[in-house]
Design an enzyme around this catalytic site. Structure first.
Site, PDB file in Angstrom:
ATOM      1  N   ASP A  42      21.844  58.625  53.771  1.00  0.00           N
ATOM      2  CA  ASP A  42      22.849  59.640  54.071  1.00  0.00           C
ATOM      3  C   ASP A  42      24.152  59.258  53.373  1.00  0.00           C
ATOM      4  OD1 ASP A  42      24.714  61.368  55.082  1.00  0.00           O
ATOM      5  OD2 ASP A  42      24.253  61.010  57.193  1.00  0.00           O
TER       6      ASP A  42
ATOM      7  N   GLU B 291      39.114  37.909  36.368  1.00  0.00           N
ATOM      8  CA  GLU B 291      39.296  36.568  36.934  1.00  0.00           C
ATOM      9  C   GLU B 291      39.265  36.687  38.458  1.00  0.00           C
ATOM     10  OE1 GLU B 291      42.923  34.891  35.517  1.00  0.00           O
ATOM     11  OE2 GLU B 291      42.579  35.497  33.445  1.00  0.00           O
TER      12      GLU B 291
ATOM     13  N   GLU C 173      40.107  35.264  41.888  1.00  0.00           N
ATOM     14  CA  GLU C 173      40.864  34.342  42.739  1.00  0.00           C
ATOM     15  C   GLU C 173      40.509  34.628  44.192  1.00  0.00           C
ATOM     16  OE1 GLU C 173      44.800  33.860  39.854  1.00  0.00           O
ATOM     17  OE2 GLU C 173      44.886  35.204  41.590  1.00  0.00           O
TER      18      GLU C 173
ATOM     19  N   GLU D  12      43.188  26.858  42.400  1.00  0.00           N
ATOM     20  CA  GLU D  12      44.367  27.646  42.041  1.00  0.00           C
ATOM     21  C   GLU D  12      45.611  27.068  42.732  1.00  0.00           C
ATOM     22  OE1 GLU D  12      46.125  29.771  40.522  1.00  0.00           O
ATOM     23  OE2 GLU D  12      44.675  30.432  39.029  1.00  0.00           O
TER      24      GLU D  12
ATOM     25  N   GLU E  12      39.621  29.702  41.773  1.00  0.00           N
ATOM     26  CA  GLU E  12      39.317  30.750  40.796  1.00  0.00           C
ATOM     27  C   GLU E  12      37.996  30.454  40.104  1.00  0.00           C
ATOM     28  OE1 GLU E  12      40.894  32.147  36.426  1.00  0.00           O
ATOM     29  OE2 GLU E  12      42.421  31.972  38.005  1.00  0.00           O
TER      30      GLU E  12
ATOM     31  N   HIS F 102      42.836  39.553  37.694  1.00  0.00           N
ATOM     32  CA  HIS F 102      43.326  39.975  36.381  1.00  0.00           C
ATOM     33  C   HIS F 102      42.139  40.440  35.541  1.00  0.00           C
ATOM     34  CE1 HIS F 102      46.209  36.403  37.301  1.00  0.00           C
ATOM     35  NE2 HIS F 102      46.542  37.479  38.002  1.00  0.00           N
TER      36      HIS F 102
ATOM     37  N   ARG G 122      53.549  36.011  32.446  1.00  0.00           N
ATOM     38  CA  ARG G 122      52.825  36.377  33.662  1.00  0.00           C
ATOM     39  C   ARG G 122      53.637  37.248  34.608  1.00  0.00           C
ATOM     40  NH1 ARG G 122      50.394  31.856  31.797  1.00  0.00           N
ATOM     41  NH2 ARG G 122      48.171  31.602  32.253  1.00  0.00           N
TER      42      ARG G 122
ATOM     43  N   GLU H 131      45.414  41.477  29.144  1.00  0.00           N
ATOM     44  CA  GLU H 131      44.944  41.533  30.533  1.00  0.00           C
ATOM     45  C   GLU H 131      45.884  42.376  31.375  1.00  0.00           C
ATOM     46  OE1 GLU H 131      45.060  38.002  32.887  1.00  0.00           O
ATOM     47  OE2 GLU H 131      46.873  37.235  31.936  1.00  0.00           O
TER      48      GLU H 131
ATOM     49  N   ARG I 264      47.300  42.613  34.961  1.00  0.00           N
ATOM     50  CA  ARG I 264      47.415  41.556  35.956  1.00  0.00           C
ATOM     51  C   ARG I 264      47.572  42.030  37.399  1.00  0.00           C
ATOM     52  NH1 ARG I 264      48.240  36.558  34.649  1.00  0.00           N
ATOM     53  NH2 ARG I 264      49.692  36.156  36.364  1.00  0.00           N
TER      54      ARG I 264
END
Length: 474
Positions: free
Chosen positions: A53, A133, A135, A212, A220, A269, A340, A359, A361
């Site tokens: 369903d 990635e 994390e 990390e 990570e 990311h 970053r 990337e 992020r």
């Protein structure tokens, strides 16, 4: 590797399989499953599928909600977490309205395939490679309560700085000092290594794993670049493996973007690049960061639509507790090399033409990966189609740490949405790029917004323990 029904039957026979499990995906990107005895599996199962369903999975369908799930034999693998030998497969949801059936447009796996086909039809590229990635946190204990008379949450990681007074072995990691820390402080090394071994057995190649930043159990795992549709499937399997392996080691894994106040958040990311006839579309030796005009237009599309994208890439109220300055979180709408603090980062280490990429992020792993990756592709293709230049639109490049700019300069920058409600409002106003080519059905977007609005209303109505601290004695 392509598999036939005969290959599946051989796997069942040769491995003493007793159960065959079918994993399906709901609107939130969570596995659900149905299992049959192996003796009931046949070629007819692969043709006729398993009934379910669709309304119970969160999909609002105009058609009758009774659907069939057609397993994909290429996804077959032995589930390492079942004590009874079990073969598992994922696949696609189909509508029962013709003799051959047809794909349910709202089903996540079908949307990814539709996005890839739209990319080919546009003539821009024939393959999108991505690298998410992962994390996550591993806790030794976790518990929560939401009752009228009690609202609380507790987590614990044995090596965390808050246990310094009680840890008898002295294996303590200082706050935000966990990045790449080695044994004996890396207490989850064997657990993560086993996760990666299971991933390899599932056909998912891994680049590396490591601790990390956050001292309270943040880690990570990074896979290798893969085709978008395959990586969407791999994302589901990676999360499944991480959760189940953690439990084996007496731990609990979470992909919540911000499970601990004052510690680093967990993102997902997403690195990306396009290929056409095996050749890189994003590479240009003479372009900024060696990226082509098409790459810049793709980034322009992402940045133009980033506010509405956040509803699909960051679809939890907790997501926006991570997207705040000070924790390497991307909060500025812009792009740059090796930066970053911008939403789009171009890694300087990706020097080979076939690896040049960037990337995004802001995403996190509370997303439905099929919706997330397909939406990213559709936004980027819209950028290429309309030649949206990120530099001409004032989105960079920002080759400086945006967190350290003077306040008057920060005030000129455009930021991400600060709440899920804000992102959903943006999605309501800006989603034509998603519905292009019929990739995202309008009905799915409306239903997704409705579902997430209800989440927001529920969360907003619950008193928070910090509110007692702030307001109780006023």
């Amino acid at each position: 590797m392509k598999k036939s029904v005969k290959d599946i039957l051989a796997m069942i026979r040769d491995n003493g399989i007793q159960m065959v499990d079918f994993k399906m995906v709901d609107i939130n990107g969570q596995y659900r499953h149905v299992t049959i005895p192996a003796g009931n599996f046949s070629e007819e199962t692969m043709k006729s599928g398993i009934g379910f369903d669709a309304s119970n999975y969160g999909y609002a369908v105009v058609e009758k909600s009774d659907m069939v799930f057609i397993p994909d034999p290429d996804t077959a693998l032995i589930d390492p977490f079942c004590s009874i030998p079990t073969l598992t497969m994922t696949g696609n949801a189909m509508i029962i309205d013709t003799p051959e059936n047809r794909p349910l447009p709202q089903y996540p796996r079908n949307i990814v395939k539709a996005a890839e086909q739209y990319m080919k039809d546009c003539g821009v590229a024939d393959t999108m490679l991505i690298l998410p990635e992962f994390e996550f946190y591993l806790f030794d204990n976790v518990g929560w309560e939401v009752q009228p008379n009690s609202i609380s949450a507790q987590v614990d990681a044995c090596q965390s700085y808050w246990n310094s007074a009680i840890a008898g072995d002295g294996v303590i990691v200082p706050k935000q000092k966990n990045y790449h820390i080695a044994k004996p402080f890396d207490v989850a090394y064997e657990c993560r290594s086993e996760m990666c071994m299971h991933m390899k057995d599932a056909g998912i190649e891994i680049n590396y794993h490591h601790p990390e930043v956050a001292a309270s159990g943040q880690f990570e795992i990074e896979p290798q670049l893969g085709k978008m549709s395959e990586m969407a499937d791999a994302t589901m399997m990676i999360k499944y493996i991480i959760h189940n392996t953690a439990l084996k080691y007496g731990k609990s894994a979470t992909f919540m973007p911000k499970p601990i106040y004052g510690e680093a958040g967990s993102g997902m990311h997403v690195h990306m690049l396009l290929l056409k006839d095996g050749q890189p579309v994003f590479s240009d030796d003479n372009g900024y960061a060696h990226l082509s005009r098409e790459a810049h237009y793709f980034m322009g599309g992402l940045l133009k639509h980033i506010h509405s994208l956040c509803a699909l890439t960051n679809p939890s109220t907790n997501s926006f507790k991570r997207l705040v300055p000070g924790f390497e979180a991307p909060v500025t709408v812009g792009y740059a090399t090796s930066n970053r603090s911008a939403v789009i980062r171009i890694p300087a280490y990706a020097k080979a033409p076939n690896k040049r990429r960037f990337e995004l992020r802001n995403p996190d792993a509370t997303c439905n990966p099929y919706f997330c990756y397909a939406a990213i592709l559709m936004a980027g293709l819209d950028g290429i189609k309309n030649k949206i230049d990120p530099h001409e639109n004032g989105w960079g490049p920002y080759d400086c740490n945006l967190f350290h700019l003077p306040e008057e300069e920060k005030a000129k920058l455009q930021g991400l949405p600060t709440s899920l409600d804000e992102a959903l409002t943006a999605l309501e106003a800006d989603h034509d790029y998603l519905t292009a080519g019929g990739v995202f059905p309008e009905e799915l977007i409306k239903n997704f917004i409705k579902t997430k609005r209800e989440e927001c209303r529920r969360m907003a109505a619950i008193p928070h323990p910090a509110e007692f601290e702030q307001y109780y004695n006023l």
